[in-house]
Every structure is written in structure tokens, then in C-alpha cells.
Write an enzyme that holds these catalytic residues in place. Structure first.
Site, PDB file in Angstrom:
ATOM      1  N   ASP A 111       7.601   2.787  -2.537  1.00 30.26           N
ATOM      2  CA  ASP A 111       7.764   3.876  -1.574  1.00 30.26           C
ATOM      3  C   ASP A 111       9.198   3.970  -1.064  1.00 30.26           C
ATOM      4  O   ASP A 111       9.806   5.029  -1.052  1.00 30.26           O
ATOM      5  CB  ASP A 111       6.782   3.746  -0.389  1.00 30.26           C
ATOM      6  N   LYS A 143       0.811  -1.196   0.000  1.00 35.25           N
ATOM      7  CA  LYS A 143       0.000   0.000   0.000  1.00 35.25           C
ATOM      8  C   LYS A 143       0.856   1.262   0.000  1.00 35.25           C
ATOM      9  O   LYS A 143       0.428   2.329  -0.403  1.00 35.25           O
ATOM     10  CB  LYS A 143      -0.858   0.038   1.283  1.00 35.25           C
ATOM     11  N   GLY A 144       2.097   1.137   0.490  1.00 35.06           N
ATOM     12  CA  GLY A 144       2.901   2.314   0.822  1.00 35.06           C
ATOM     13  C   GLY A 144       3.112   3.323  -0.289  1.00 35.06           C
ATOM     14  O   GLY A 144       3.250   4.511  -0.021  1.00 35.06           O
ATOM     15  N   ARG A 156      -0.155   6.768   7.520  1.00 38.33           N
ATOM     16  CA  ARG A 156      -0.008   6.903   6.063  1.00 38.33           C
ATOM     17  C   ARG A 156      -0.504   8.255   5.574  1.00 38.33           C
ATOM     18  O   ARG A 156      -0.097   8.747   4.529  1.00 38.33           O
ATOM     19  CB  ARG A 156      -0.807   5.807   5.343  1.00 38.33           C
ATOM     20  N   ASP A 194       3.712   3.595   6.602  1.00 33.67           N
ATOM     21  CA  ASP A 194       2.999   3.344   7.852  1.00 33.67           C
ATOM     22  C   ASP A 194       3.894   2.840   8.963  1.00 33.67           C
ATOM     23  O   ASP A 194       5.014   2.372   8.740  1.00 33.67           O
ATOM     24  CB  ASP A 194       1.910   2.292   7.618  1.00 33.67           C
ATOM     25  N   LYS A 227      16.965   3.667   1.527  1.00 33.53           N
ATOM     26  CA  LYS A 227      17.888   3.517   2.661  1.00 33.53           C
ATOM     27  C   LYS A 227      19.014   2.638   2.157  1.00 33.53           C
ATOM     28  O   LYS A 227      18.758   1.622   1.520  1.00 33.53           O
ATOM     29  CB  LYS A 227      17.196   2.797   3.826  1.00 33.53           C
ATOM     30  N   ASP A 236      14.800  -0.794   1.288  1.00 30.28           N
ATOM     31  CA  ASP A 236      15.647  -0.943   2.470  1.00 30.28           C
ATOM     32  C   ASP A 236      16.609  -2.107   2.213  1.00 30.28           C
ATOM     33  O   ASP A 236      17.717  -1.914   1.715  1.00 30.28           O
ATOM     34  CB  ASP A 236      14.762  -1.168   3.693  1.00 30.28           C
TER      35      ASP A 236
HETATM   36  P1  IMP Z   1      12.870  -4.030   1.841  1.00 28.54           P
HETATM   37  O1  IMP Z   1      12.174  -5.228   1.257  1.00 28.54           O
HETATM   38  O2  IMP Z   1      13.670  -4.354   3.045  1.00 28.54           O
HETATM   39  O3  IMP Z   1      13.633  -3.243   0.827  1.00 28.54           O
HETATM   40  O4  IMP Z   1      11.747  -3.106   2.434  1.00 28.54           O
HETATM   41  C1  IMP Z   1      10.873  -2.447   1.670  1.00 28.54           C
HETATM   42  C2  IMP Z   1       9.491  -2.434   2.280  1.00 28.54           C
HETATM   43  O5  IMP Z   1       9.510  -2.378   3.708  1.00 28.54           O
HETATM   44  C3  IMP Z   1       8.820  -1.196   1.784  1.00 28.54           C
HETATM   45  O6  IMP Z   1       7.977  -1.543   0.726  1.00 28.54           O
HETATM   46  C4  IMP Z   1       8.087  -0.678   2.975  1.00 28.54           C
HETATM   47  O7  IMP Z   1       6.743  -1.122   2.903  1.00 28.54           O
HETATM   48  C5  IMP Z   1       8.748  -1.301   4.169  1.00 28.54           C
HETATM   49  N1  IMP Z   1       9.643  -0.348   4.849  1.00 28.54           N
HETATM   50  C6  IMP Z   1      11.000  -0.365   4.885  1.00 28.54           C
HETATM   51  N2  IMP Z   1      11.481   0.644   5.608  1.00 28.54           N
HETATM   52  C7  IMP Z   1      10.412   1.331   6.049  1.00 28.54           C
HETATM   53  C8  IMP Z   1      10.260   2.520   6.848  1.00 28.54           C
HETATM   54  O8  IMP Z   1      11.222   3.155   7.331  1.00 28.54           O
HETATM   55  N3  IMP Z   1       8.989   2.931   7.082  1.00 28.54           N
HETATM   56  C9  IMP Z   1       7.904   2.286   6.588  1.00 28.54           C
HETATM   57  N4  IMP Z   1       7.992   1.187   5.835  1.00 28.54           N
HETATM   58  C10 IMP Z   1       9.245   0.703   5.569  1.00 28.54           C
HETATM   59 MG    MG Z   2       6.120  -1.042   0.411  1.00 27.40          MG
END
Ligand code: IMP
Ligand code: MG
Length: 173
Positions: A98, A41-42, A163, A157, A129, A101
Site C-alpha cells: 500500500d 492488510k493495507g 480502511r 488504516d 512517502k 515510508d
Molecule cells: P515502512 O515500513 O516505514 O515503509 O512503512 C510501511 C508500512 O507502514 C505500510 O505497510 C503501512 O501499513 C504503514 N504505514 C506507513 N505510513 C502510513 C500511513 O500514512 N497511513 C497508514 N499506514 C501507513
Molecule cells: Mg502495509
């Protein structure tokens, strides 16, 4: 708000960043009509502002994936909760996210979409990040690099809340 938060990006900064992204996309896709896929949703707030800055004709679709909880303990496969409905074979596709990470979500979604044989496939994320990356992701369009802190607002969120905040804030966990 129940926890302490601190402003990271205000409305004006976000708007400026998105305008720059839209300009780049408009330039790169001149004469084309890409399918933009929003990861729910982000990314929905970012998507809504981004597409209204675009001048190129475009199509829109949505995909929803499960979050995997503590990313450090996963093998990096996210579950598809809702697939796209447009046939993207032979189309130019841009995935809109969005925040990146670890990279696990985007790599999974990218590979899933790639198997549908788009003509081209690019990635656009509002935030990045850099510290916890475990999967290499080629980000084609990025709004802002943010510190390794939990951020909320503008679609992002914490426990499904916040959000609706119009700006992006750091949450002190
Ligand atoms: P990744 O799979 O670790 O790259 O994380 C990405 C997903 O984790 C994103 O689509 C976000 O939904 C969530 N996410 C990662 N960091 C944050 C944050 O600081 N705030 C909110 N959601 C986050
Ligand atoms: Mg996301």
C-alpha cells in the site's frame, strides 16, 4: 470521523493511477504469468482494483507481517505472521504494497520472498512517502508520491479503522 481529515486522492485519480500501473505491468509481463503477492492488510483494496485492470494471466497470494510500531526505534526486521502458500521458486513475482515510508517493511518482505528463489522479483506500491526512508528500496511500479503526512482510506488504516474509505485522505494527527 473523530479527527480532522482532508482529501488527498479521490476515486477518479486513484482509478487513473491504477490503470497506468496495470498497463505498465501488462507490457512488462507480456507472455508471462507472474505471482502477485499482496502484503496484508493495507494493500488489499489496491490489489483488488489493480488485478482487475490486468490482462495478463496471473496467480495470487497473500503475506501478512507484523507492524513494528514506531519505525524509528526498530532495527527493521518485521515478523511474518502469515506466509504465502504458492511455491514461487522459478516464478516471476510482484510484491504489492500500500505505502512505503521508511522502507523497512518492504525490504524485510523482499528479502524473505527472495530467499524462496523466484525467477524475478519486482515491487509495486500504490503510495510512496520519501522523507523518512532509512532503507533503500527499488520500487518498480509506483502509483503516487504523497507528502510526509499520515494517510488513511482505500485500505490504509488508523488504529484498524478507515480502511473502507473509498478515497485517500490526510489525517491531522
Ligand atoms: P515502512 O515500513 O516505514 O515503509 O512503512 C510501511 C508500512 O507502514 C505500510 O505497510 C503501512 O501499513 C504503514 N504505514 C506507513 N505510513 C502510513 C500511513 O500514512 N497511513 C497508514 N499506514 C501507513
Ligand atoms: Mg502495509
Amino acid at each position: 470521523m473523530d479527527k480532522k481529515t482532508k482529501r488527498l486522492l479521490g476515486k477518479g485519480e486513484i482509478r487513473k493511477g491504477i490503470k497506468m500501473l496495470a498497463e505498465k505491468i501488462d507490457n512488462d509481463y507480456e507472455g508471462a504469468s507472474p505471482v502477485i503477492i499482496c502484503i496484508l492488510k493495507g494493500a488489499f483494496v489496491f490489489l483488488a482494483d489493480l488485478i482487475r485492470e490486468l490482462k495478463i494471466p496471473m496467480k495470487l497470494d497473500f503475506i501478512s507481517v507484523s507492524s513494528y510500531g514506531d519505525s524509528s526505534r526498530t532495527r527493521g526486521v518485521v515478523k511474518i505472521l502469515k506466509d504465502i502458500s504458492i511455491d514461487i521458486a522459478g516464478e516471476d513475482v510482484i510484491i504489492v504494497e500500500d505505502i512505503v515510508d521508511t522502507g523497512l517493511t518492504l525490504v524485510s518482505v523482499h528479502d524473505f520472498i527472495k530467499r524462496k528463489n523466484p525467477r524475478s522479483l519486482k515491487i509495486c506500491t500504490l503510495l510512496e512517502k520519501k522523507v523518512k526512508r532509512v532503507k533503500k528500496v527499488k520500487i518498480d511500479y509506483r502509483g503516487f508520491v504523497v507528502p510526509n503526512k499520515y494517510v488513511i482510506g482505500y485500505g490504509l488504516d488508523f488504529g484498524e479503522k478507515h480502511r473502507n474509505l473509498p478515497e485517500i485522505r490526510i489525517m491531522e494527527l
